[in-house]
Design a protein around this motif. Structure first.
Motif, short mmCIF file in Angstrom:
data_model
loop_
_atom_site.label_atom_id
_atom_site.label_comp_id
_atom_site.label_asym_id
_atom_site.label_seq_id
_atom_site.Cartn_x
_atom_site.Cartn_y
_atom_site.Cartn_z
N ILE A 21 0.86 -1.18 0.00
CA ILE A 21 0.00 0.00 0.00
C ILE A 21 0.90 1.24 0.00
CG2 ILE A 21 -1.83 1.23 1.25
CD1 ILE A 21 -2.59 -1.60 0.20
N GLN A 25 -2.98 5.84 -0.44
CA GLN A 25 -3.92 4.78 -0.79
C GLN A 25 -4.64 4.30 0.46
OE1 GLN A 25 -1.21 1.97 -2.70
NE2 GLN A 25 -2.16 2.44 -4.67
N THR A 26 -5.78 3.69 0.28
CA THR A 26 -6.52 3.10 1.39
C THR A 26 -6.79 1.64 1.06
OG1 THR A 26 -8.67 3.72 0.45
CG2 THR A 26 -7.67 5.27 1.99
#
Length: 80
Positions: A21, A25-26
């Motif tokens: 990640i 970003q999630t």
């Protein structure tokens, strides 16, 4: 961020490394029911020791009993 997903049964433990990640970003998760042929195979599979599984289940029962007792005691003191 590096993310590892773990899952297990009484017989085996499975481990997957998810794609990294990046900043900004999630990631989100949801629990689904899937058949073995529908998922990406894990990077690692390890047999579990039946004695350790039994010990873990016993500890979980003890922790649950203790938590329920603490909850009952704290709710009883609020009524007094």
């Amino acid at each position: 961020m590096r993310v590892w997903a773990h899952a297990s049964s009484d017989d085996e433990t499975w481990l997957w490394q998810l794609p990294d990640i990046q900043d900004g970003q999630t990631i989100s998760f949801r629990v689904i029911q899937a058949e073995q042929h529908e998922i990406t195979p894990p990077q690692e599979v390890e047999k579990r020791d039946p004695e350790q599984v039994a010990e873990g289940k016993q500890r979980a029962k003890e922790w649950l009993k203790a938590a329920m007792l603490r909850k009952a005691q704290s709710s009883g003191s609020e009524d007094a």
